[in-house]
Design a protein around this motif. Sequence first.
Motif, mmCIF file in Angstrom:
data_model
loop_
_atom_site.group_PDB
_atom_site.id
_atom_site.type_symbol
_atom_site.label_atom_id
_atom_site.label_comp_id
_atom_site.label_asym_id
_atom_site.label_seq_id
_atom_site.Cartn_x
_atom_site.Cartn_y
_atom_site.Cartn_z
ATOM 1 N N ARG A 194 0.851 -1.196 0.000
ATOM 2 C CA ARG A 194 0.000 0.000 0.000
ATOM 3 C C ARG A 194 0.882 1.240 0.000
ATOM 4 O O ARG A 194 2.094 1.172 0.193
ATOM 5 N N GLY A 195 0.266 2.397 -0.199
ATOM 6 C CA GLY A 195 0.974 3.670 -0.122
ATOM 7 C C GLY A 195 2.138 3.788 -1.080
ATOM 8 O O GLY A 195 2.080 3.335 -2.229
ATOM 9 N N ILE A 196 3.206 4.392 -0.603
ATOM 10 C CA ILE A 196 4.388 4.620 -1.432
ATOM 11 C C ILE A 196 4.965 3.299 -1.919
ATOM 12 O O ILE A 196 5.356 3.159 -3.087
ATOM 13 N N GLY A 197 5.014 2.304 -1.044
ATOM 14 C CA GLY A 197 5.596 1.023 -1.423
ATOM 15 C C GLY A 197 4.882 0.367 -2.580
ATOM 16 O O GLY A 197 5.519 -0.207 -3.474
ATOM 17 N N ARG A 198 3.569 0.452 -2.591
ATOM 18 C CA ARG A 198 2.801 -0.161 -3.677
ATOM 19 C C ARG A 198 3.119 0.509 -5.012
ATOM 20 O O ARG A 198 3.215 -0.156 -6.054
ATOM 21 N N VAL A 199 3.281 1.821 -4.996
ATOM 22 C CA VAL A 199 3.614 2.539 -6.229
ATOM 23 C C VAL A 199 5.027 2.193 -6.688
ATOM 24 O O VAL A 199 5.292 2.036 -7.879
ATOM 25 N N ILE A 200 5.966 2.048 -5.741
ATOM 26 C CA ILE A 200 7.317 1.620 -6.107
ATOM 27 C C ILE A 200 7.267 0.254 -6.777
ATOM 28 O O ILE A 200 7.909 0.018 -7.809
ATOM 29 N N GLU A 252 -1.497 -10.453 3.878
ATOM 30 C CA GLU A 252 -1.561 -10.562 2.417
ATOM 31 C C GLU A 252 -2.606 -9.590 1.874
ATOM 32 O O GLU A 252 -3.740 -9.539 2.376
ATOM 33 N N PRO A 253 -2.258 -8.804 0.851
ATOM 34 C CA PRO A 253 -3.208 -7.823 0.300
ATOM 35 C C PRO A 253 -4.250 -8.498 -0.580
ATOM 36 O O PRO A 253 -4.064 -9.634 -1.036
ATOM 37 N N ALA A 254 -5.355 -7.788 -0.798
ATOM 38 C CA ALA A 254 -6.402 -8.333 -1.665
ATOM 39 C C ALA A 254 -5.926 -8.430 -3.101
ATOM 40 O O ALA A 254 -6.313 -9.341 -3.836
ATOM 41 N N ASP A 255 -5.080 -7.498 -3.519
ATOM 42 C CA ASP A 255 -4.574 -7.531 -4.886
ATOM 43 C C ASP A 255 -3.242 -6.800 -4.946
ATOM 44 O O ASP A 255 -2.918 -5.990 -4.090
ATOM 45 N N LEU A 256 -2.487 -7.117 -5.990
ATOM 46 C CA LEU A 256 -1.217 -6.462 -6.259
ATOM 47 C C LEU A 256 -1.103 -6.259 -7.758
ATOM 48 O O LEU A 256 -1.817 -6.903 -8.542
ATOM 49 N N PRO A 257 -0.212 -5.354 -8.200
ATOM 50 C CA PRO A 257 -0.005 -5.201 -9.647
ATOM 51 C C PRO A 257 0.326 -6.539 -10.291
ATOM 52 O O PRO A 257 0.944 -7.420 -9.678
ATOM 53 N N GLY A 258 -0.080 -6.707 -11.515
ATOM 54 C CA GLY A 258 0.090 -7.975 -12.222
ATOM 55 C C GLY A 258 1.520 -8.473 -12.221
ATOM 56 O O GLY A 258 2.452 -7.718 -12.466
ATOM 57 N N GLY A 259 1.676 -9.763 -11.915
ATOM 58 C CA GLY A 259 2.984 -10.383 -11.966
ATOM 59 C C GLY A 259 3.839 -10.189 -10.732
ATOM 60 O O GLY A 259 4.941 -10.728 -10.642
ATOM 61 N N VAL A 260 3.347 -9.435 -9.752
ATOM 62 C CA VAL A 260 4.121 -9.182 -8.528
ATOM 63 C C VAL A 260 3.836 -10.285 -7.519
ATOM 64 O O VAL A 260 2.678 -10.634 -7.261
ATOM 65 N N ALA A 261 4.888 -10.836 -6.938
ATOM 66 C CA ALA A 261 4.750 -11.902 -5.951
ATOM 67 C C ALA A 261 4.718 -11.332 -4.541
ATOM 68 O O ALA A 261 5.239 -10.245 -4.285
ATOM 69 N N PHE A 262 4.112 -12.085 -3.636
ATOM 70 C CA PHE A 262 3.985 -11.647 -2.243
ATOM 71 C C PHE A 262 4.451 -12.748 -1.308
ATOM 72 O O PHE A 262 4.235 -13.937 -1.561
ATOM 73 N N ARG A 263 5.095 -12.334 -0.209
ATOM 74 C CA ARG A 263 5.476 -13.257 0.852
ATOM 75 C C ARG A 263 5.191 -12.591 2.193
ATOM 76 O O ARG A 263 5.583 -11.444 2.410
#
Length: 251
Positions: free
Chosen positions: A19-25, A43-54
């Motif tokens: 979220r916030g600045i980090g999400r835009v980065i 874990e977020p509900a969604d992220l930009p396409g192709g971005v992985a989360f841990r």
Amino acid sequence: MSPSSSASEPAALVTGGTRGIGRVIVARLAGAGYRVLTCGRREPADLPGGVAFRRADVREPEEATGLVRAAAAQFGRLDLVVNNAGGGPPAPAATASPGLVTAIVRLNLLAPFFVAQAANAVMQEQPDGGLIVNIGSVASLRPAPGTAAYAAAKGGLEVLTRALALEWAPRVRVNAVTAGLVRTDENAAHYGDEATLAAIARTIPLGRMATPEDVADAVLLLASPLAGYVTGTSLLVDGGGQRPRFVEPFE
């Protein structure tokens, strides 16, 4: 995503990128061709396409190390780490509890240190090394009331940036982006209503508060070949600082 699926593309890890600045980065790096892994405690509900989360709490040394190792294993390399996770509620210095002060320092200074240590261990073994970018704050230069612990931690992060750049050169570069007042959806209410936001903007030479995109673009600049000889420095992204009060009678 396997390491061999797109091994020629650069790989990045961004802490606190949901979220916030980090999400835009995260979105900017993905748009620039990076394979990106980000983290958070939830874990977020969604992220930009192709971005992985841990899921990870980078305040814990073992989790910070595990996160970095997971990124390197997933991508087969790790070119860029952005220490973005940070923040903290305002608290008067005279009454801030030991627990709150400790939590703020852990998140804004110790967590970036833990992540950077693990990243350096990976990057030193890579032929092209790597880059670590710490997201700092203008609070380290101009602290406001209620920000003593946060400003001190961010001031420490600026010094840490220079110290690590000295120790880990030439293979690993370490820089910081020192962000000024940034307007995000999360903090708009903290600054006040639209009239207050407009008044704040008038104090900034460029006439507006920063956007998350301004900070993300600074990260991209430091990660570009144009900044290949830049290390141990802080890129100040604050719109020129604050207009001195003595110029007002002449305007």
